[in-house]
Design a protein around this motif. Structure first.
Motif, PDB file in Angstrom:
ATOM      1  N   THR A 186      -4.450  -8.915   2.792  1.00 28.95           N
ATOM      2  CA  THR A 186      -3.932  -7.642   2.291  1.00 28.95           C
ATOM      3  C   THR A 186      -4.646  -6.469   2.956  1.00 28.95           C
ATOM      4  N   GLU A 245       7.652  -5.019   5.422  1.00 26.11           N
ATOM      5  CA  GLU A 245       8.376  -4.456   4.280  1.00 26.11           C
ATOM      6  C   GLU A 245       8.067  -2.967   4.121  1.00 26.11           C
ATOM      7  N   GLN A 276       4.276   3.698   1.809  1.00 29.59           N
ATOM      8  CA  GLN A 276       4.803   2.415   1.349  1.00 29.59           C
ATOM      9  C   GLN A 276       3.757   1.306   1.456  1.00 29.59           C
ATOM     10  N   GLN A 285      11.017  -0.104   4.171  1.00 31.17           N
ATOM     11  CA  GLN A 285      11.252   0.901   3.141  1.00 31.17           C
ATOM     12  C   GLN A 285      11.202   2.318   3.707  1.00 31.17           C
ATOM     13  N   THR A 340       2.541 -13.980  -0.647  1.00 30.94           N
ATOM     14  CA  THR A 340       3.143 -12.640  -0.638  1.00 30.94           C
ATOM     15  C   THR A 340       4.421 -12.525  -1.462  1.00 30.94           C
ATOM     16  N   LYS A 381      -4.711  -3.414   1.369  1.00 34.06           N
ATOM     17  CA  LYS A 381      -4.840  -2.388   0.334  1.00 34.06           C
ATOM     18  C   LYS A 381      -6.179  -1.663   0.366  1.00 34.06           C
ATOM     19  N   GLN A 437       1.645   0.780  -1.595  1.00 35.86           N
ATOM     20  CA  GLN A 437       2.257   0.525  -2.896  1.00 35.86           C
ATOM     21  C   GLN A 437       1.974  -0.909  -3.362  1.00 35.86           C
ATOM     22  N   PRO A 438       1.703  -1.112  -4.648  1.00 40.66           N
ATOM     23  CA  PRO A 438       1.333  -2.442  -5.146  1.00 40.66           C
ATOM     24  C   PRO A 438       2.394  -3.511  -4.910  1.00 40.66           C
ATOM     25  N   ASN A 439       3.685  -3.123  -4.951  1.00 37.87           N
ATOM     26  CA  ASN A 439       4.757  -4.112  -4.802  1.00 37.87           C
ATOM     27  C   ASN A 439       5.120  -4.392  -3.354  1.00 37.87           C
ATOM     28  N   VAL A 440       4.496  -3.704  -2.407  1.00 37.97           N
ATOM     29  CA  VAL A 440       4.738  -3.946  -0.979  1.00 37.97           C
ATOM     30  C   VAL A 440       3.587  -4.793  -0.457  1.00 37.97           C
ATOM     31  N   THR A 441       3.878  -6.052  -0.145  1.00 40.57           N
ATOM     32  CA  THR A 441       2.808  -6.999   0.184  1.00 40.57           C
ATOM     33  C   THR A 441       2.636  -7.241   1.679  1.00 40.57           C
ATOM     34  N   LYS A 471       7.251 -13.346  -0.182  1.00 39.62           N
ATOM     35  CA  LYS A 471       8.297 -13.067   0.800  1.00 39.62           C
ATOM     36  C   LYS A 471       8.772 -14.370   1.445  1.00 39.62           C
TER      37      LYS A 471
END
Length: 667
Positions: free
Chosen positions: A438, A607, A596, A611, A307, A440, A599-603, A309
């Motif tokens: 993930t 997080e 959020q 946000q 991730t 997504k 979003q691609p940058n939120v893994t 993180k």
């Protein structure tokens, strides 16, 4: 006026007034929407159920005045439709103080098991109770044997401050909700008590053997008026002690001369203690997985590779010698710190002050003193280690009394903790599914209700479900009559949903999980039946969201239910709130979270929550001209009429966002 008054049940829509100048008053149930006033200038008052509730207007006031004790079954002064709850005043102290008992309870419109409720569709009435405890006989919410109520005292459920849940003891005067709930202790004589219960002779007190090094370090800190932080190397037993002053620090290293009998892996021992506590609460063996500090470190390294993180696990326990923090990092040995100044009494009081002030948005900055103190105890002692490894995610595993801390709102004097780290809460590492997957491409099943027979409506739910399942995410929604137990059970397993979002009332109550529930259209799904839904079976549900829940804060058993929600539901992660946030705040938080999360940058889930909370903190999400503003890509979102009529509103106060907590896996 000059005689005792004895009556059976009374029904009087226009109001009931009984006064005895030289006698006592004894009645059955009294039902009177116009209000109830009972006065006994020399004797006691004993009644059944006092019901001044109104289904088509304001609830009636209830006023009880007596020189002697006042005893009722319960008091219902609610307004169910377009009105305000009635005011309740109990004065057991006209010329000589006595005591008040409410011996029974009922379920009010907000699903609260209450002995006194003044909840209203528009606002709740005030509740003021005078009693003669005088600091010696406590008023107990949860025990009516001598002086107190069997159930809760509540004037609504919009915020946690509007309700006192069992069990809470008040020896002295207590006020909350801007003085709209008051329990006032006045000078008094000893009450006419029930038959005494024989008390066995106590065993001789066990005098703990103090650690001389830690005791001396604490004494030095007291003399210097400095914060004492004690670190012990778990491999050698040696100490590193520091005394912190504003802008300065004194440090000392001490070799341990005492026999060192620390367990080979204290993390394994601590994690097992937490696991045992939850297994006892749920009444079953939940896992046989063995956790060590090494397995946690390996998991943290794996998650970072997957991730990006960097996470740590923080175990926090309230011990007799102070607050213990045990930090497990991806690299190096673990860190253990003792903060003596955070002894259990002071720590519990600070947590209570923090939560009570935070859950009252009208007290703009009233929470900050206690918030900063908790930051100094929970975060400051380990912060240098977090910065050293560029940590961005904190996973807390905490003791009873600490689990209901809204960590996001801890404040260092300039920034909230959520501005620095993603945050998660786990029951124990052994009870947490730490494998990453993930979300997504996951589908969301959204279900909820905006209308209820006994509970207050949730007018934002239809909009919330539409935004989440049709605009922010991809999924299916069921509303009101479609939100049945059968539909929830069959639909959640028929399709491979990764997320289940339930927009409805949910309550974490007392020590019995069967008393905590999620309100469906046709029934209440109690928490002890959650595992029967089969969400733990492959493919496991990745996320369960409860968008309108309430926790009996201050009740450690209810906190176990909240912190163990993911385990009990059989899901990997759960998102829920420590207190009931109003509809517009919930709508803003949930909309921001799901946006959020995609979003691609939120893994990771934690997080995405972070946000969304930051956006509300910074005023990027707000209400204006009857619309929700500031959710990216959605423009101006028209609100239901019930919310649009409330005018413009900022949502930056931590009340609106900090109660939402990621439970279970933060990943």
């Amino acid at each position: 006026n000059d005689i005792d008054i004895f009556t059976n049940n009374i029904i009087s829509p226009k109001g009931t007034t009984l006064t005895s100048t030289n006698g006592q008053i004894t009645t059955g149930n009294i039902t009177s929407t116009g209000g109830i006033t009972l006065t006994s200038n020399t004797g006691q008052i004993t009644t059944g159920i006092l019901d001044s509730s109104n289904r088509n207007g304001d609830g009636g006031d209830v006023t009880l005045n007596a020189r002697g004790n006042i005893k009722v079954s319960s008091i219902d002064a609610q307004s169910f439709n377009n009105g305000t709850g009635g005011n309740v005043t109990i004065n057991a102290d006209i010329t000589s103080p006595s005591y008040f008992q409410a011996t029974d309870s009922f379920t009010d419109q907000n699903g609260i098991n209450a002995s006194i409720s003044t909840a209203g569709s528009e606002d709740g009435g005030t509740i003021i109770i005078y009693h003669g405890g005088d600091g010696e006989i406590p008023f107990i919410v949860g025990n009516s044997q001598t002086n107190g109520t069997a159930g809760a005292i509540t004037r609504g459920d919009e915020e946690n401050r509007q309700t006192i849940e069992p069990s809470r003891d008040y020896y002295f005067t207590h006020k909350q909700d801007s003085d709209r709930i008051q329990i006032i202790s006045v000078l008094g004589a000893v009450p006419i008590p029930p038959a005494p219960i024989p008390v066995p002779e106590p065993n001789p007190p066990v005098i703990p053997v103090e650690n001389p090094i830690e005791s001396l370090a604490t004494l030095v800190g007291d003399i210097l008026d400095a914060q004492t932080i004690i670190n012990q190397n778990h491999e050698t037993g040696d100490y590193s002690i520091s005394w912190n002053f504003p802008g300065d620090q004194i440090s000392l290293n001490v070799n341990n001369p005492l026999p060192f009998n620390q367990p080979a892996d204290p993390v394994a021992e601590i994690d097992q203690l937490f696991e045992d506590e939850y297994e006892e609460y749920f009444g079953e063996n939940l896992t046989d997985e063995n956790v060590t500090s090494q397995t946690i470190r390996e998991t943290l390294k794996t998650i970072k590779n997957q991730t990006g993180k960097s996470a740590v696990v923080v175990y926090a326990r309230s011990l007799s010698e102070g607050l213990e923090l045990t930090l497990v990092r991806p690299e190096n040995i673990l860190i253990r710190k003792i903060i003596p100044s955070a002894n259990p009494t002071i720590l519990n009081q600070t947590v209570t002050d923090f939560v009570e002030n935070l859950s009252n948005p009208s007290e703009t900055d009233g929470y900050k003193n206690s918030s900063q103190q908790l930051y100094q105890w929970l975060i400051a002692p380990i912060e240098s280690h977090l910065k050293e490894l560029n940590i961005d995610t904190l996973i807390f595993c905490m003791d009873g009394g600490l689990r209901h801390i809204p960590l996001a709102a801890l404040y260092d004097g300039q920034h909230f903790l959520i501005e620095k780290y993603s945050l998660g809460s786990i029951p124990s590492f052994s009870l947490t599914n730490s494998r990453y997957k993930t979300l997504k491409n996951a589908q969301v099943l959204g279900m909820g209700a905006s209308e209820f027979q006994q509970l207050r409506p949730l007018p934002a739910v239809p909009l919330e479900l539409n935004l989440i399942t049709q605009q922010l995410w991809s999924g299916t929604s069921y509303l009101n009559q479609q939100f049945t137990l059968n539909n929830l059970q069959t639909e959640s397993r028929r399709n491979p949903f990764g997320i289940i979002h339930l927009a409805t009332h949910a309550n974490f109550n007392d020590s019995d999980p069967s008393n905590s529930y999620i309100q469906l259209w046709d029934t209440q799904l109690t928490f002890d039946k959650l595992r029967q839904m089969g969400w733990y079976q492959p493919p496991q549900i990745e996320l369960l969201t409860l968008s309108a829940c309430t926790t009996a804060l201050g009740n450690e058993q209810a906190e176990l239910g909240f912190a163990g929600l993911a385990v009990q539901a059989g899901v990997k992660s759960a998102l829920a709130s420590l207190w009931k946030v109003n509809d517009e705040g919930t709508l803003a938080l949930m909309s921001g979270f799901y946006w959020q999360l995609n979003q691609p940058n939120v893994t990771i889930k934690a997080e995405a929550l972070r946000q969304a909370q930051i956006a509300m903190l910074r005023g990027e999400a707000y209400l204006e001209r009857g619309q929700l503003q500031g959710i990216p890509n959605l423009g101006e979102i028209p609100l239901p009429d019930e919310l649009a009529s409330q005018g413009n509103k900022k949502l930056s106060h931590p009340y609106y966002w900090s109660g939402f907590t990621m439970i279970g896996s933060p990943w």
